[in-house]
Design a protein around this motif. Structure first.
Motif, PDB file in Angstrom:
ATOM      1  N   ASP A 236       7.049   5.137  -0.315  1.00 42.74           N
ATOM      2  CA  ASP A 236       6.993   3.887   0.432  1.00 42.74           C
ATOM      3  C   ASP A 236       5.550   3.714   0.911  1.00 42.74           C
ATOM      4  O   ASP A 236       5.113   4.377   1.857  1.00 42.74           O
ATOM      5  N   ILE A 237       4.801   2.835   0.249  1.00 40.19           N
ATOM      6  CA  ILE A 237       3.374   2.696   0.527  1.00 40.19           C
ATOM      7  C   ILE A 237       3.116   2.216   1.944  1.00 40.19           C
ATOM      8  O   ILE A 237       2.187   2.673   2.618  1.00 40.19           O
ATOM      9  N   ALA A 238       3.929   1.294   2.436  1.00 38.39           N
ATOM     10  CA  ALA A 238       3.750   0.793   3.801  1.00 38.39           C
ATOM     11  C   ALA A 238       3.930   1.917   4.821  1.00 38.39           C
ATOM     12  O   ALA A 238       3.158   2.029   5.786  1.00 38.39           O
ATOM     13  N   ALA A 239       4.935   2.758   4.594  1.00 41.09           N
ATOM     14  CA  ALA A 239       5.172   3.881   5.508  1.00 41.09           C
ATOM     15  C   ALA A 239       4.029   4.889   5.438  1.00 41.09           C
ATOM     16  O   ALA A 239       3.616   5.453   6.463  1.00 41.09           O
ATOM     17  N   LEU A 240       3.531   5.126   4.227  1.00 40.75           N
ATOM     18  CA  LEU A 240       2.395   6.039   4.068  1.00 40.75           C
ATOM     19  C   LEU A 240       1.164   5.496   4.792  1.00 40.75           C
ATOM     20  O   LEU A 240       0.442   6.234   5.477  1.00 40.75           O
ATOM     21  N   HIS A 241       0.935   4.203   4.643  1.00 38.56           N
ATOM     22  CA  HIS A 241      -0.205   3.552   5.301  1.00 38.56           C
ATOM     23  C   HIS A 241      -0.138   3.739   6.815  1.00 38.56           C
ATOM     24  O   HIS A 241      -1.142   4.094   7.461  1.00 38.56           O
ATOM     25  N   ALA A 253      -3.396  11.284  -1.748  1.00 36.85           N
ATOM     26  CA  ALA A 253      -3.954  11.007  -3.074  1.00 36.85           C
ATOM     27  C   ALA A 253      -2.845  10.406  -3.921  1.00 36.85           C
ATOM     28  O   ALA A 253      -1.756  10.978  -4.013  1.00 36.85           O
ATOM     29  N   LEU A 254      -3.118   9.246  -4.521  1.00 40.31           N
ATOM     30  CA  LEU A 254      -2.133   8.583  -5.381  1.00 40.31           C
ATOM     31  C   LEU A 254      -2.759   8.251  -6.730  1.00 40.31           C
ATOM     32  O   LEU A 254      -3.850   7.685  -6.790  1.00 40.31           O
ATOM     33  N   ASP A 255      -2.036   8.594  -7.771  1.00 39.00           N
ATOM     34  CA  ASP A 255      -2.461   8.261  -9.127  1.00 39.00           C
ATOM     35  C   ASP A 255      -1.548   7.205  -9.737  1.00 39.00           C
ATOM     36  O   ASP A 255      -1.845   6.665 -10.796  1.00 39.00           O
ATOM     37  N   VAL A 256      -0.428   6.936  -9.074  1.00 38.79           N
ATOM     38  CA  VAL A 256       0.561   5.964  -9.560  1.00 38.79           C
ATOM     39  C   VAL A 256       0.973   5.067  -8.408  1.00 38.79           C
ATOM     40  O   VAL A 256       0.945   5.474  -7.240  1.00 38.79           O
ATOM     41  N   PHE A 257       1.395   3.829  -8.742  1.00 35.25           N
ATOM     42  CA  PHE A 257       1.641   2.827  -7.720  1.00 35.25           C
ATOM     43  C   PHE A 257       2.857   1.988  -8.099  1.00 35.25           C
ATOM     44  O   PHE A 257       3.187   1.856  -9.283  1.00 35.25           O
ATOM     45  N   PRO A 258       3.535   1.398  -7.098  1.00 35.13           N
ATOM     46  CA  PRO A 258       4.724   0.579  -7.398  1.00 35.13           C
ATOM     47  C   PRO A 258       4.409  -0.556  -8.360  1.00 35.13           C
ATOM     48  O   PRO A 258       5.216  -0.888  -9.229  1.00 35.13           O
ATOM     49  N   SER A 270      -3.333  -2.950  -2.687  1.00 30.84           N
ATOM     50  CA  SER A 270      -2.723  -1.890  -1.882  1.00 30.84           C
ATOM     51  C   SER A 270      -3.344  -1.868  -0.496  1.00 30.84           C
ATOM     52  O   SER A 270      -4.566  -2.029  -0.350  1.00 30.84           O
ATOM     53  N   PRO A 271      -2.530  -1.621   0.543  1.00 33.31           N
ATOM     54  CA  PRO A 271      -3.080  -1.496   1.897  1.00 33.31           C
ATOM     55  C   PRO A 271      -3.925  -0.232   2.065  1.00 33.31           C
ATOM     56  O   PRO A 271      -4.620  -0.087   3.079  1.00 33.31           O
ATOM     57  N   LEU A 272      -3.872   0.669   1.077  1.00 34.07           N
ATOM     58  CA  LEU A 272      -4.628   1.917   1.163  1.00 34.07           C
ATOM     59  C   LEU A 272      -6.085   1.750   0.746  1.00 34.07           C
ATOM     60  O   LEU A 272      -6.894   2.659   0.960  1.00 34.07           O
ATOM     61  N   ILE A 273      -6.417   0.604   0.145  1.00 32.30           N
ATOM     62  CA  ILE A 273      -7.786   0.354  -0.287  1.00 32.30           C
ATOM     63  C   ILE A 273      -8.731   0.450   0.916  1.00 32.30           C
ATOM     64  O   ILE A 273      -8.496  -0.149   1.967  1.00 32.30           O
TER      65      ILE A 273
END
Length: 399
Positions: A236-241, A253-258, A270-273
């Motif tokens: 869950d990218i939002a939760a990770l953020h 570290a992420l190599d793959v994305f939704p 991505s909010p992680l940018i």
């Protein structure tokens, strides 16, 4: 002669396998194709090789009557409608082992870089700062690596991590034999609570969708690191953020994305940018020269064995039959509906046309059965037409 069409710049090692076997009708494309061009390319293809960007849905497969097999020159096969392919008698092969080392090395490298805060330190030097503080920087030695999904890649990550002095624990839905000193945990929650670095190596699908959600991330050890080089849908990218912003996690570290860009020039959304403690890579876990060469060879060899002998060992959507040397004058490959009396019907049709079965191998999977019959007698167009026309037949070929 089989026409082989390879998309998406598949490594030349694949073509070398085919040409070495005398199969010279190989067409290569440097990228995936638009829908209309793809449909036209498939129309004349007997064997197709793709990577992750070419999607073969039920409609495309239905419009490719000559297509006999598909090779996914990668690990994932979700870009192919596997059930539709099976119902058309088309086995799909992939490369589950060839990029194992490349992904494992990337994961361990990212763990070390994040433990040492290298992404942030590197950026600050480029910006003109000379920050030598050791605050928040740690050795990998003595830290605990938690592996979620202890398959081919996960277990290899564990082996490399132990060589770097890390303690390894893992969690898997299936019982797995630990390698080295790795230990299985009895629950995901226990793994998350004790791991300094958590790395994901699970398949995609409903069962793993957002397994690292807000609740799971909150259960991670404060200050720990999350790495995902498996499937984009499992975090869950939002939760990770939020966890990174709050400081609950020290890095990721992420190599793959939704959702991933479709071209080189399309930016990732991505909010992680821009986060100084996050490594983002463009799905390159298996993108090394060694792994691409190995993948090219592995999948091409599986396709070649199928073309030459009908063996389907390693197919992801099809009854698996291992290689067996031919014993008759001809070998008939028959895919049929998995119904009572199918084998008797097939044997009777062969007998009626003077064919004597000297060897047979049968396996079934779901709605279909697959039988390889070595026969003595003349297998001509008339015989093949009769076998193909019967209602029980899905597909029938001769080698």
């Amino acid at each position: 002669m089989s026409r082989i069409v390879l998309f998406e710049n598949i490594h030349p090692s694949a073509k070398e396998v085919f040409t070495a076997a005398g199969m010279d009708d190989v067409i290569t494309h440097a990228s995936s194709l638009p829908a209309d061009a793809l449909r036209e390319a498939l129309r004349s293809a007997h064997i197709v090789g793709i990577r992750s960007r070419t999607h073969l849905d039920a409609e495309l497969l239905a419009q490719a009557p000559d297509l006999r097999a598909v090779g996914c020159f990668c690990i994932g096969t979700n870009q192919v409608d596997l059930d539709a392919a099976m119902l058309h008698g088309i086995p799909v092969f992939n490369a589950p082992f060839s990029n194992t080392r490349s992904v494992a090395e990337l994961v361990l490298g990212e763990a070390i870089l994040l433990l040492r805060r290298i992404p942030e330190k590197n950026a600050r030097v480029h910006q003109g700062h000379w920050d030598k503080t050791a605050e928040g920087a740690f050795e990998a030695r003595g830290k605990t690596l938690g592996i979620i999904g202890y398959g081919n890649i996960g277990s290899q990550v564990g082996t490399l991590a132990e060589a770097a002095g890390m303690r390894v624990v893992f969690h898997d839905v299936e019982a797995k034999l630990p390698l080295g000193n790795a230990r299985a945990t009895t629950s995901l929650k226990k793994l998350l609570a004790q791991s300094d670095v958590v790395t994901l190596h699970v398949p995609g699908g409903k069962g793993t969708a957002n397994i690292m959600n807000a609740t799971a991330i909150a259960a991670m050890k404060p200050g720990s690191i999350l790495i995902n080089a498996s499937r984009g849908t499992v975090v869950d990218i939002a939760a990770l953020h939020e966890a990174l912003k709050s400081g609950h996690l020290s890095g990721a570290a992420l190599d793959v994305f939704p959702s991933e860009p479709k071209s080189v020039d399309e930016p990732l959304a991505s909010p992680l940018i821009g986060m100084h403690n996050v490594l983002l890579t463009p799905h390159i876990g298996g993108s090394t020269q060694e792994s691409q060469e190995n993948i090219g060879r592995e999948v091409a060899e599986k396709l070649l064995r199928f073309v030459l002998s009908g063996t389907t060992k390693g197919a992801v959507n099809f009854p698996e039959i291992s290689y067996q040397e031919a014993t008759g004058a001809a070998r008939i490959l028959h895919v049929h509906r998995n119904l009572p009396g199918a084998m008797g019907t097939l044997s009777n049709m062969m007998a009626e046309h003077g064919l004597n079965i000297v060897s047979q191998q049968l396996q079934t999977l779901g709605q279909i059965g697959y039988v390889i019959s070595d026969v003595e007698g003349k297998v001509d167009d008339t015989v093949m037409s009769v076998l193909r026309a019967h209602p029980i037949t899905v597909r029938c070929d001769v080698v």
